[in-house]
Design a protein around this motif. Structure first.
Motif, short mmCIF file in Angstrom:
data_model
loop_
_atom_site.label_atom_id
_atom_site.label_comp_id
_atom_site.label_asym_id
_atom_site.label_seq_id
_atom_site.Cartn_x
_atom_site.Cartn_y
_atom_site.Cartn_z
N ILE A 38 20.35 74.37 43.08
CA ILE A 38 20.63 74.85 44.40
C ILE A 38 19.59 76.04 44.78
O ILE A 38 19.03 76.17 45.65
CB ILE A 38 22.04 75.38 44.46
N CYS A 39 19.33 76.75 43.68
CA CYS A 39 18.40 77.86 43.76
C CYS A 39 16.78 77.45 44.06
O CYS A 39 16.26 77.89 44.87
CB CYS A 39 18.24 78.92 42.48
N ILE A 40 16.45 76.32 43.47
CA ILE A 40 15.21 75.90 43.94
C ILE A 40 15.13 75.06 45.00
O ILE A 40 14.07 75.56 45.75
CB ILE A 40 14.94 74.73 42.65
N PHE A 46 13.26 78.51 52.08
CA PHE A 46 12.73 79.75 52.56
C PHE A 46 11.27 79.86 52.46
O PHE A 46 10.58 80.61 53.11
CB PHE A 46 13.14 80.88 51.37
N SER A 47 10.51 79.16 51.63
CA SER A 47 9.10 79.28 51.65
C SER A 47 8.41 78.37 52.44
O SER A 47 7.38 78.24 52.64
CB SER A 47 8.71 78.83 50.17
N ASN A 48 9.10 77.40 53.41
CA ASN A 48 8.94 76.52 54.38
C ASN A 48 7.99 75.19 53.46
O ASN A 48 7.01 74.70 54.27
CB ASN A 48 8.01 77.09 55.38
N LEU A 76 10.44 83.66 46.27
CA LEU A 76 10.24 83.84 44.48
C LEU A 76 11.31 84.38 43.73
O LEU A 76 11.71 83.76 42.78
CB LEU A 76 8.97 84.70 44.70
N LYS A 77 12.15 85.36 44.49
CA LYS A 77 13.16 85.78 43.78
C LYS A 77 14.30 84.74 43.42
O LYS A 77 14.79 84.76 42.28
CB LYS A 77 13.70 86.88 44.59
N GLY A 82 17.04 80.43 39.70
CA GLY A 82 17.02 79.03 38.99
C GLY A 82 16.36 78.69 38.09
O GLY A 82 16.79 77.72 37.44
N LEU A 83 14.97 79.10 37.84
CA LEU A 83 14.31 78.55 36.61
C LEU A 83 14.89 78.73 35.59
O LEU A 83 14.96 77.53 34.50
CB LEU A 83 12.97 79.46 36.69
N PRO A 84 15.50 79.63 34.91
CA PRO A 84 16.20 79.69 33.42
C PRO A 84 17.27 78.67 33.53
O PRO A 84 17.72 78.12 32.55
CB PRO A 84 16.47 81.10 33.38
#
Length: 97
Positions: A38-40, A46-48, A76-77, A82-84
């Motif tokens: 979901i975060c990714i 958001f980054s288009n 980025l935030k 989501g990365l970890p």
């Protein structure tokens, strides 16, 4: 940015403690995977990154530099949260399979 990474790690720790208490390692895979995906996806929105070239060009010409920086910063935030979780889901899946 470090705060976002710590929030992601907090999710991983919470899901790990929950998995230990319930004695079910699939909880880490399932919940961390869901939060990570979901975060990714939100970060990509958001980054288009999911827009076409014409739409990106139109957005670039219509938004201010401050708005663009804010959008990229939020992207980025969210990705760092989501990365970890994605890494923990992959590690838990390969480790406990």
């Amino acid at each position: 940015m470090y705060r976002s990474l710590l929030v992601g790690l907090m999710f991983v720790v919470i899901f790990s403690i929950w998995a230990i208490l319930v004695n079910n390692s699939f909880i880490i895979v399932q919940n961390s995977g869901i939060v990570g995906i979901i975060c990714i996806l939100l970060s990509a929105i958001f980054s288009n990154a999911l827009n076409s070239g014409d739409r990106i060009r139109a957005n670039h010409s219509s938004e201010t530099k401050e708005d663009r920086q804010t959008r990229v910063r939020w992207s980025l935030k969210i990705a760092l949260v989501g990365l970890p979780n994605v890494v923990a889901a992959i590690v838990a899946y390969t480790w406990f399979r």
